[in-house]
Scaffold this motif. Sequence first.
Motif, PDB file in Angstrom:
ATOM      1  N   ARG A  30      10.146  24.248 -41.767  1.00 40.64           N
ATOM      2  CA  ARG A  30       9.643  22.978 -41.237  1.00 40.64           C
ATOM      3  C   ARG A  30       8.639  22.330 -42.179  1.00 40.64           C
ATOM      4  O   ARG A  30       8.579  21.118 -42.316  1.00 40.64           O
ATOM      5  CB  ARG A  30       9.015  23.205 -39.860  1.00 40.64           C
ATOM      6  N   GLN A  37      10.224  15.023 -46.907  1.00 43.74           N
ATOM      7  CA  GLN A  37      10.271  13.690 -46.321  1.00 43.74           C
ATOM      8  C   GLN A  37       8.970  12.932 -46.553  1.00 43.74           C
ATOM      9  O   GLN A  37       8.768  11.863 -45.984  1.00 43.74           O
ATOM     10  CB  GLN A  37      10.541  13.795 -44.814  1.00 43.74           C
ATOM     11  N   GLY A  41       3.449  17.774 -42.437  1.00 47.98           N
ATOM     12  CA  GLY A  41       4.150  18.874 -41.781  1.00 47.98           C
ATOM     13  C   GLY A  41       3.261  19.721 -40.904  1.00 47.98           C
ATOM     14  O   GLY A  41       2.041  19.693 -41.020  1.00 47.98           O
ATOM     15  N   PRO A  42       3.871  20.479 -39.980  1.00 50.81           N
ATOM     16  CA  PRO A  42       3.118  21.322 -39.052  1.00 50.81           C
ATOM     17  C   PRO A  42       2.595  22.572 -39.749  1.00 50.81           C
ATOM     18  O   PRO A  42       3.028  22.881 -40.856  1.00 50.81           O
ATOM     19  CB  PRO A  42       4.163  21.689 -38.002  1.00 50.81           C
ATOM     20  N   ALA A 197      15.122  15.380 -34.333  1.00 51.36           N
ATOM     21  CA  ALA A 197      15.098  14.489 -33.177  1.00 51.36           C
ATOM     22  C   ALA A 197      16.126  13.383 -33.345  1.00 51.36           C
ATOM     23  O   ALA A 197      16.455  12.989 -34.445  1.00 51.36           O
ATOM     24  CB  ALA A 197      13.704  13.899 -33.048  1.00 51.36           C
ATOM     25  N   HIS A 198      16.623  12.920 -32.248  1.00 51.71           N
ATOM     26  CA  HIS A 198      17.498  11.744 -32.216  1.00 51.71           C
ATOM     27  C   HIS A 198      18.769  11.911 -33.028  1.00 51.71           C
ATOM     28  O   HIS A 198      19.324  10.964 -33.537  1.00 51.71           O
ATOM     29  CB  HIS A 198      16.742  10.512 -32.698  1.00 51.71           C
ATOM     30  N   VAL A 202      21.311  14.828 -26.262  1.00 49.37           N
ATOM     31  CA  VAL A 202      20.212  15.476 -25.576  1.00 49.37           C
ATOM     32  C   VAL A 202      19.715  16.681 -26.406  1.00 49.37           C
ATOM     33  O   VAL A 202      18.884  16.512 -27.271  1.00 49.37           O
ATOM     34  CB  VAL A 202      20.551  15.871 -24.141  1.00 49.37           C
ATOM     35  N   LYS A 203      20.221  17.858 -26.219  1.00 47.88           N
ATOM     36  CA  LYS A 203      19.790  18.953 -27.079  1.00 47.88           C
ATOM     37  C   LYS A 203      20.893  20.009 -27.227  1.00 47.88           C
ATOM     38  O   LYS A 203      20.604  21.209 -27.320  1.00 47.88           O
ATOM     39  CB  LYS A 203      18.510  19.584 -26.508  1.00 47.88           C
ATOM     40  N   THR A 206      21.375  23.997 -25.983  1.00 48.06           N
ATOM     41  CA  THR A 206      20.159  24.420 -25.287  1.00 48.06           C
ATOM     42  C   THR A 206      19.668  23.383 -24.274  1.00 48.06           C
ATOM     43  O   THR A 206      18.576  23.546 -23.727  1.00 48.06           O
ATOM     44  CB  THR A 206      19.014  24.691 -26.271  1.00 48.06           C
ATOM     45  N   THR A 207      20.466  22.356 -23.990  1.00 48.59           N
ATOM     46  CA  THR A 207      20.008  21.285 -23.102  1.00 48.59           C
ATOM     47  C   THR A 207      19.456  21.817 -21.793  1.00 48.59           C
ATOM     48  O   THR A 207      18.401  21.394 -21.331  1.00 48.59           O
ATOM     49  CB  THR A 207      21.161  20.320 -22.799  1.00 48.59           C
TER      50      THR A 207
ATOM     51  N   GLU B  36       3.884  15.351 -36.367  1.00 46.26           N
ATOM     52  CA  GLU B  36       4.320  16.754 -36.379  1.00 46.26           C
ATOM     53  C   GLU B  36       3.229  17.648 -36.960  1.00 46.26           C
ATOM     54  O   GLU B  36       3.263  18.863 -36.791  1.00 46.26           O
ATOM     55  CB  GLU B  36       5.638  16.922 -37.149  1.00 46.26           C
ATOM     56  N   ASN B  45      14.992  15.688 -24.617  1.00 48.15           N
ATOM     57  CA  ASN B  45      15.380  16.445 -23.436  1.00 48.15           C
ATOM     58  C   ASN B  45      14.185  16.648 -22.501  1.00 48.15           C
ATOM     59  O   ASN B  45      13.220  17.308 -22.860  1.00 48.15           O
ATOM     60  CB  ASN B  45      15.913  17.808 -23.888  1.00 48.15           C
TER      61      ASN B  45
END
Lengths: 299, 208
Positions: A30, A37, A41-42, A197-198, A202-203, A206-207, B36, B45
């Motif tokens: 991540r 990008q 970042g986290p 994301a997006h 939905v997901k 794992t929705t 983030e 979701n």
Amino acid sequence: MPVSIYAVIGLVCYLIAGPFVGGLLSGIDRKVTARMQGRFGPPIMQPFYDVRKLMEKEPVTVNSGQDFYVMCFLIFIIITGGLFFFGENLLLVIFTLTTANLFLVIGAYSSNSPYAQIGAERELLQMMAYEPMVLLTAVGLYMTTGSFRIGDIVAGVGLDSGGIPLQYLVGIFIGYLFILTMKFRKSPFDLSLSHHAHQELVKGVTTEFSGRTLALIEIAHWYENVFLLGFVFLFFPNGTWYMAVIGAAVALLAFFLEVFIDNAFARMKWQFALKSSWLVTITFGAANLILLYYLRGLM
Amino acid sequence: MSYITKSPWIIHYDGSSCNGCDIEVLACLTPMYDVERFGIINTGNPKHADIFLITGSINEQNVSVVKQIYEQMPEPKAVAAIGICATSGGVFKDCYNIMGGVDTVIPVDVYVPGCAARPEAIIDGVVRALGALDEKKKAMEKRPHETTTAAEAVANLDRMGLPDGAPPEPLEELVLPGDDIEVKYFGTQPDDESADDSKNSGSGKEEA
Ligand code: SF4
């Protein structure tokens, strides 16, 4: 056959350190993605925070069967990796892996949610796409080392002195790297579950999973990723320590290659995923095997 | 501090926004603001989300959608109304189909006014929502979230409706949805009888 001490060490290391290494890798993933990008970042430990948070959330399940399937998914992934690092039979490992993934698919189907079901269908498509190449990898390793046992492959039994499996299996190695994108759930082949994301219905699979159940899936993925990188390692060992180090380094490189590919491509349609992976399986995997077969005949 | 504040996942819903606030919410994800950094992820979701960001006011057609998203989010959860439209209805307040701000439908924890709300303000709003999440988490730890007896179920039912029918006098502290509310105020407020209906009789019994 007596149990080797290395096998036991491998198993214990995997069971204990597996999720930490996997979580760390996903944190680095991540961070690297964010940097690519132009973002900060986290923190590296973010995946661990996420899982801890999911554990704290209110448990919400669609039906009582769902948690059972996800638990089976986690357990079978751990068994798969455990067999692998214990040095057991490669074919057995591959079949347990398939079983594990099927539990995730059944769990998604059981929710009756249309989004989860689309995710489950795509997961099945992905399995169809990568499964042949995984099997060819096992066959290739058998043809070079004369054994399906991972313990023998790592010890470099059946190899000419100084040789490594990779020198006979370049095509299969390329093919395996190709399907690794799918197994790591990376673009362009993150059909069933995208981490971006997006980009997802939905997901995906794992929705309908949330809270603790989702945390278990995440931990299973960490275990799975470590095991998949172990598979890359199998192309290198010949019983010497320096090839083992090189193998581990290349496995890490393969991981960063996948992260790079993930950020450089958009998601493709499932038709492309299926066609391209089978094409790669045939042109690189099967051709490599045929060549190997004739070369073995000449030698 | 619980882990929920370290990894808040967000779901964003566009009520009847003019898209101004939506663009600003998405701007928070760009390299310029990069939420983030704080572990914030924009999930699509509701079942994975911790914070519900709503832009735009509530109209007659999306009220059920907003309610459903809110109900699908597992506890603890927080709601942030982004933009003056989501806060009060804004310039659309008097339109024939507009019901008003988000708090006409679901309890709101954080209001971020502005037209459009600036990304800095939105990030600040999310950080304030983290405080609300943390408090709700603590309240959850106090009470077992599984409702086992009928009386408890009824008590929880009442708790869900609290923001609208909040007691005339606050209890010890501010009443937030998800807080550990006991049913005692039904007993201590005899003048509340008019609002009493059949479902409250269960909690009354528990008091006795
Ligand atoms: S607050 Fe302003 S920018 Fe935001 S949705 Fe309303 S009108 Fe648009």
